[in-house]
Design a protein around this motif. Sequence first.
Motif, PDB file in Angstrom:
ATOM      1  N   ARG A  48       0.926  -1.160  -0.055  1.00 11.45           N
ATOM      2  CA  ARG A  48       0.077  -0.085   0.137  1.00 11.45           C
ATOM      3  C   ARG A  48       1.064   1.154  -0.062  1.00 11.45           C
ATOM      4  N   CYS A  49       0.583   2.180  -0.699  1.00  9.52           N
ATOM      5  CA  CYS A  49       1.326   3.345  -0.907  1.00  9.52           C
ATOM      6  C   CYS A  49       1.253   4.123   0.418  1.00  9.52           C
ATOM      7  N   LYS A  50       0.081   4.170   1.192  1.00 10.78           N
ATOM      8  CA  LYS A  50       0.042   4.692   2.680  1.00 10.78           C
ATOM      9  C   LYS A  50       0.178   3.454   3.593  1.00 10.78           C
ATOM     10  N   GLY A  51       0.971   3.561   4.250  1.00 12.51           N
ATOM     11  CA  GLY A  51       1.100   2.609   5.485  1.00 12.51           C
ATOM     12  C   GLY A  51       1.731   1.189   5.229  1.00 12.51           C
ATOM     13  N   GLY A 104       8.320   2.708  -3.309  1.00 15.33           N
ATOM     14  CA  GLY A 104       7.251   3.784  -2.723  1.00 15.33           C
ATOM     15  C   GLY A 104       7.472   5.171  -3.228  1.00 15.33           C
ATOM     16  N   ASN A 105       6.914   6.024  -2.640  1.00 17.74           N
ATOM     17  CA  ASN A 105       6.996   7.419  -2.634  1.00 17.74           C
ATOM     18  C   ASN A 105       7.516   8.160  -1.769  1.00 17.74           C
ATOM     19  N   CYS A 120       4.704   1.845  -5.675  1.00 21.17           N
ATOM     20  CA  CYS A 120       4.505   1.086  -4.424  1.00 21.17           C
ATOM     21  C   CYS A 120       4.573  -0.503  -4.452  1.00 21.17           C
TER      22      CYS A 120
END
Length: 162
Positions: A48-51, A104-105, A120
């Motif tokens: 996941r890109c966030k978390g 990721g970013n 990601c």
Amino acid sequence: MLKKTLIAICLAIATLAATATPASATEYQSALKIRGIQYNAPGTDDNRCKGGNTSQEYLTIKNYSKTATVNLRGYLVKDAVGNSFKFTADHYLQPGDYVRLRGGNGNDSDANNVVYRDNCNFIWNNTGDSIYLYKPSGAGADSHSYKPSRDDADGNGYVTYH
């Protein structure tokens, strides 16, 4: 006669030893080399890109030149099945300096020696893979393969080269 035979055998062995390279590496004349790879991010893989933990998977590229600064713009990194990342921005490596190419970013930073793939998805296989680094000209700069059972004795997900 025996002395000449022994000398010939010793010369043959020395020649083989001098030209042998490990099966998992190809040596190129290049200042930039793959220093190591964190192929297995700590924890459970989560893209996941966030978390997620994609940023914990990274490739370390080092400038082994004693005098030349190298710009990464145009260099290409690939895996065995063709997943790739091309450095499209200027990123200068001073002699002895390194960069970590992370999944990721994030914010690329010369000061923090990091470039993000802005993707990601994990690129390196936890079961083994091959890594290829190409110069902007398309010529090979460095390549390695890894297998955890062979190359990661402590099981921490990181393999060191050079």
